[in-house]
Design a protein around this motif. Structure first.
Motif, PDB file in Angstrom:
ATOM      1  N   LEU A  24       5.440   6.341   9.591  1.00  0.00           N
ATOM      2  CA  LEU A  24       6.450   7.406   9.605  1.00  0.00           C
ATOM      3  C   LEU A  24       7.839   6.884   9.247  1.00  0.00           C
ATOM      4  O   LEU A  24       8.578   7.531   8.509  1.00  0.00           O
ATOM      5  CB  LEU A  24       6.484   8.081  10.987  1.00  0.00           C
ATOM      6  CG  LEU A  24       5.362   9.096  11.199  1.00  0.00           C
ATOM      7  CD1 LEU A  24       5.161   9.401  12.681  1.00  0.00           C
ATOM      8  CD2 LEU A  24       5.640  10.392  10.445  1.00  0.00           C
ATOM      9  N   THR A  25       8.204   5.705   9.755  1.00  0.00           N
ATOM     10  CA  THR A  25       9.543   5.195   9.411  1.00  0.00           C
ATOM     11  C   THR A  25       9.607   4.763   7.944  1.00  0.00           C
ATOM     12  O   THR A  25      10.652   4.871   7.311  1.00  0.00           O
ATOM     13  CB  THR A  25       9.986   4.035  10.341  1.00  0.00           C
ATOM     14  OG1 THR A  25       8.994   3.010  10.321  1.00  0.00           O
ATOM     15  CG2 THR A  25      10.208   4.521  11.754  1.00  0.00           C
ATOM     16  N   GLU A  26       8.489   4.309   7.393  1.00  0.00           N
ATOM     17  CA  GLU A  26       8.485   3.995   5.957  1.00  0.00           C
ATOM     18  C   GLU A  26       8.584   5.285   5.135  1.00  0.00           C
ATOM     19  O   GLU A  26       9.210   5.313   4.073  1.00  0.00           O
ATOM     20  CB  GLU A  26       7.237   3.203   5.575  1.00  0.00           C
ATOM     21  CG  GLU A  26       7.282   1.735   6.016  1.00  0.00           C
ATOM     22  CD  GLU A  26       8.415   0.949   5.373  1.00  0.00           C
ATOM     23  OE1 GLU A  26       8.584   1.013   4.147  1.00  0.00           O
ATOM     24  OE2 GLU A  26       9.156   0.266   6.101  1.00  0.00           O
ATOM     25  N   ALA A  27       7.962   6.367   5.630  1.00  0.00           N
ATOM     26  CA  ALA A  27       8.097   7.668   4.946  1.00  0.00           C
ATOM     27  C   ALA A  27       9.560   8.121   4.980  1.00  0.00           C
ATOM     28  O   ALA A  27      10.092   8.639   3.990  1.00  0.00           O
ATOM     29  CB  ALA A  27       7.196   8.713   5.601  1.00  0.00           C
ATOM     30  N   ARG A  41      11.741  -4.304  -3.622  1.00  0.00           N
ATOM     31  CA  ARG A  41      11.728  -2.840  -3.615  1.00  0.00           C
ATOM     32  C   ARG A  41      10.308  -2.317  -3.625  1.00  0.00           C
ATOM     33  O   ARG A  41       9.411  -2.900  -4.208  1.00  0.00           O
ATOM     34  CB  ARG A  41      12.448  -2.305  -4.861  1.00  0.00           C
ATOM     35  CG  ARG A  41      13.904  -2.665  -4.943  1.00  0.00           C
ATOM     36  CD  ARG A  41      14.715  -2.035  -3.811  1.00  0.00           C
ATOM     37  NE  ARG A  41      14.556  -0.590  -3.761  1.00  0.00           N
ATOM     38  CZ  ARG A  41      15.292   0.245  -4.482  1.00  0.00           C
ATOM     39  NH1 ARG A  41      16.227  -0.199  -5.266  1.00  0.00           N
ATOM     40  NH2 ARG A  41      15.102   1.537  -4.378  1.00  0.00           N
ATOM     41  N   GLY A  42      10.131  -1.209  -2.917  1.00  0.00           N
ATOM     42  CA  GLY A  42       8.904  -0.447  -3.073  1.00  0.00           C
ATOM     43  C   GLY A  42       7.658  -0.982  -2.416  1.00  0.00           C
ATOM     44  O   GLY A  42       6.589  -0.923  -2.976  1.00  0.00           O
ATOM     45  N   LYS A  43       7.776  -1.452  -1.173  1.00  0.00           N
ATOM     46  CA  LYS A  43       6.560  -1.908  -0.512  1.00  0.00           C
ATOM     47  C   LYS A  43       6.084  -0.938   0.565  1.00  0.00           C
ATOM     48  O   LYS A  43       5.135  -1.218   1.268  1.00  0.00           O
ATOM     49  CB  LYS A  43       6.814  -3.283   0.096  1.00  0.00           C
ATOM     50  CG  LYS A  43       6.817  -4.378  -0.952  1.00  0.00           C
ATOM     51  CD  LYS A  43       7.134  -5.710  -0.355  1.00  0.00           C
ATOM     52  CE  LYS A  43       6.956  -6.794  -1.398  1.00  0.00           C
ATOM     53  NZ  LYS A  43       7.731  -7.995  -1.092  1.00  0.00           N
ATOM     54  N   GLY A  44       6.789   0.147   0.751  1.00  0.00           N
ATOM     55  CA  GLY A  44       6.528   1.001   1.913  1.00  0.00           C
ATOM     56  C   GLY A  44       5.325   1.911   1.846  1.00  0.00           C
ATOM     57  O   GLY A  44       4.641   2.104   2.832  1.00  0.00           O
ATOM     58  N   LEU A  45       5.062   2.485   0.695  1.00  0.00           N
ATOM     59  CA  LEU A  45       4.082   3.566   0.629  1.00  0.00           C
ATOM     60  C   LEU A  45       2.672   3.183   1.103  1.00  0.00           C
ATOM     61  O   LEU A  45       2.042   3.972   1.810  1.00  0.00           O
ATOM     62  CB  LEU A  45       4.046   4.134  -0.796  1.00  0.00           C
ATOM     63  CG  LEU A  45       3.553   5.566  -0.933  1.00  0.00           C
ATOM     64  CD1 LEU A  45       4.369   6.532  -0.085  1.00  0.00           C
ATOM     65  CD2 LEU A  45       3.585   6.015  -2.389  1.00  0.00           C
ATOM     66  N   PRO A  46       2.142   2.005   0.763  1.00  0.00           N
ATOM     67  CA  PRO A  46       0.794   1.684   1.257  1.00  0.00           C
ATOM     68  C   PRO A  46       0.705   1.663   2.782  1.00  0.00           C
ATOM     69  O   PRO A  46      -0.364   1.890   3.345  1.00  0.00           O
ATOM     70  CB  PRO A  46       0.532   0.291   0.680  1.00  0.00           C
ATOM     71  CG  PRO A  46       1.392   0.202  -0.522  1.00  0.00           C
ATOM     72  CD  PRO A  46       2.627   0.982  -0.161  1.00  0.00           C
ATOM     73  N   GLN A  47       1.826   1.433   3.468  1.00  0.00           N
ATOM     74  CA  GLN A  47       1.767   1.409   4.933  1.00  0.00           C
ATOM     75  C   GLN A  47       1.531   2.798   5.508  1.00  0.00           C
ATOM     76  O   GLN A  47       1.106   2.930   6.650  1.00  0.00           O
ATOM     77  CB  GLN A  47       3.058   0.798   5.492  1.00  0.00           C
ATOM     78  CG  GLN A  47       3.148  -0.682   5.127  1.00  0.00           C
ATOM     79  CD  GLN A  47       4.298  -1.389   5.795  1.00  0.00           C
ATOM     80  OE1 GLN A  47       5.453  -1.012   5.612  1.00  0.00           O
ATOM     81  NE2 GLN A  47       4.014  -2.416   6.555  1.00  0.00           N
ATOM     82  N   ILE A  48       1.813   3.810   4.711  1.00  0.00           N
ATOM     83  CA  ILE A  48       1.498   5.181   5.105  1.00  0.00           C
ATOM     84  C   ILE A  48      -0.025   5.346   5.182  1.00  0.00           C
ATOM     85  O   ILE A  48      -0.555   6.005   6.058  1.00  0.00           O
ATOM     86  CB  ILE A  48       2.129   6.161   4.084  1.00  0.00           C
ATOM     87  CG1 ILE A  48       3.640   6.172   4.269  1.00  0.00           C
ATOM     88  CG2 ILE A  48       1.545   7.555   4.220  1.00  0.00           C
ATOM     89  CD1 ILE A  48       4.395   6.868   3.153  1.00  0.00           C
ATOM     90  N   LEU A  49      -0.712   4.701   4.254  1.00  0.00           N
ATOM     91  CA  LEU A  49      -2.176   4.764   4.213  1.00  0.00           C
ATOM     92  C   LEU A  49      -2.801   3.885   5.291  1.00  0.00           C
ATOM     93  O   LEU A  49      -3.869   4.200   5.825  1.00  0.00           O
ATOM     94  CB  LEU A  49      -2.653   4.333   2.813  1.00  0.00           C
ATOM     95  CG  LEU A  49      -4.146   4.329   2.513  1.00  0.00           C
ATOM     96  CD1 LEU A  49      -4.772   5.683   2.784  1.00  0.00           C
ATOM     97  CD2 LEU A  49      -4.374   3.943   1.051  1.00  0.00           C
ATOM     98  N   ASP A  50      -2.132   2.791   5.652  1.00  0.00           N
ATOM     99  CA  ASP A  50      -2.685   1.866   6.640  1.00  0.00           C
ATOM    100  C   ASP A  50      -2.975   2.544   7.976  1.00  0.00           C
ATOM    101  O   ASP A  50      -3.846   2.098   8.720  1.00  0.00           O
ATOM    102  CB  ASP A  50      -1.716   0.697   6.875  1.00  0.00           C
ATOM    103  CG  ASP A  50      -1.676  -0.261   5.685  1.00  0.00           C
ATOM    104  OD1 ASP A  50      -2.588  -0.172   4.833  1.00  0.00           O
ATOM    105  OD2 ASP A  50      -0.741  -1.064   5.607  1.00  0.00           O
TER     106      ASP A  50
END
Lengths: 275, 110
Positions: free
Chosen positions: A104-107, A204-213
């Protein structure tokens, strides 16, 4: 009422009202006939935003309605997740609460950096208060649904326009994934892959896969990312990925996690920064 | 070498999140400038306790620790000689050192 559609509805009205283009009388509604519907509309602030005073006592709300909670902000505020995370302690494994916090915080961070970099096309602009995210959580039938949305340019546009990845790299990753023509759903899937890769600016740009994790190792549940016309869904039990494209765009990004919760204790998000 | 201990949860936030100062008051950039850089300027070895927070997103970690190399002119070698991480999750220090190494590799060769 499903959380994702309700959140999108509320976010759109909130955005229009905050933009100042609508007069106080532009939105109105009658009270619903069904009490439970009124309870939900009151609980999540929709009656308020539509100009109807709340008239029901919150302590008399049904058990299912009390579990609908709403939060919104323009910044990355992990503390807004504390009531939800606290209520999950002892019920789910620690990596799941940690995963929810991180996802959620990465989102929120993605929203702050990428969502509002260009016009959304609704002529409202992106004045400070409009660079906003909205979130619902709901517990029902042993499942926790958390829905997060922004009303920005959407992932398919942001990966192309962000300048982090050049067009050639995007094309090569799409080819590796077996995609030919570019559709929004394929661009969402590509974004998940691109964000794992090293770029010239690897910070830059490492956050989105953590949404899937958050859901990757779950036995039940799913992650769904609906952005502009495209939808990407990861189904936890089967590990299947589903891609779908629609004729109409939601002009923004809606992320939904659904996760199993063993018991039915109350779950909630901070109601601070209410509408 | 004596030790200076930093606990991120109690001395910074239980909810560290976001990359830049503009993202929020508990972002990686704020942590770096407010907590990490002052500690690293002290003569003691710096022990960083990571447990006790709700978690760490990659944006926060990269900006806080990768930013030490990119923005504050520390080298990866300086940091490895100076910092010791304590964490129940061994993958976390590994992830952080990965960001430091990435930031170092992006620096122009001297």
């Amino acid at each position: 009422m499903v959380p994702c559609g309700t959140l999108l509805f509320l976010a759109e009205i909130d955005r229009i009202k905050r933009s100042g283009v609508a007069s106080q009388r532009s939105f109105s509604c009658n009270y619903p006939k069904a009490r439970i519907v009124e309870e939900v509309l009151q609980q999540v602030g929709i009656l308020d935003v539509l100009g109807r005073p709340s008239r029901l006592a919150e302590n008399e709300f049904g058990e299912t309605v009390r579990h609908w909670r709403f939060a919104t902000s323009t910044t990355v505020e992990g503390s807004k997740l504390e009531p939800l995370l606290e209520s999950l302690e002892g019920k789910v494994a620690a990596p799941l609460t940690e995963g929810l916090f991180v996802g959620l915080t990465e989102a929120m961070t993605n929203c702050a950096h990428h969502a509002y970099t260009d016009s959304r096309g609704d002529k409202l602009g992106h004045a400070g208060d409009l660079k906003r995210w909205w979130m619902f959580s709901q517990e029902k039938d042993g499942m926790l649904a958390v829905v997060f949305c922004d009303l920005g340019i959407g992932i398919p546009r942001s990966i192309v326009s962000s300048g982090i990845w050049n067009d050639d790299l995007i094309g090569r990753v799409m080819t590796l994934l077996g995609f030919d023509a570019r559709t929004d759903s394929r661009l969402i899937r590509t974004a998940l892959e691109l964000r794992k890769t090293r770029t010239k600016l690897s910070h830059r740009g490492k956050g989105l896969p953590q949404i899937l994790d958050v859901v990757r190792d779950q036995e039940r549940g799913f992650l769904q990312i609906h952005s502009n016309r495209g939808l990407y869904r990861f189904d936890a039990p089967t590990k299947a990925e589903i891609l779908k494209d629609f004729n109409c765009s939601i002009r923004g990004t809606l992320i939904q996690w659904q996760l199993p919760i063993p018991s039915g204790r109350q779950l909630g998000l901070d109601l601070g920064d209410n509408l | 070498m004596t030790e200076h201990v930093i606990n991120i949860a109690s001395e910074f936030s239980r909810h560290p999140a976001g990359r830049y100062k503009t993202d929020g008051e508990f972002s990686g950039e704020v942590c770096r400038k407010k907590i990490l850089v002052p500690a690293l300027k002290r003569p003691e070895r710096v022990i960083i306790e990571l447990d006790g927070t709700r978690g760490y997103g990659s944006s926060f970690l990269e900006e806080a620790f990768g930013g030490l190399v990119r923005e504050e002119s520390f080298s990866e070698t300086d940091l490895k000689n100076k910092i010791v991480f304590r964490s129940a999750d061994p993958s976390l220090p590994e992830e952080i050192w990965g960001y430091v190494a990435d930031a170092q590799s992006e620096q122009p060769k001297r």
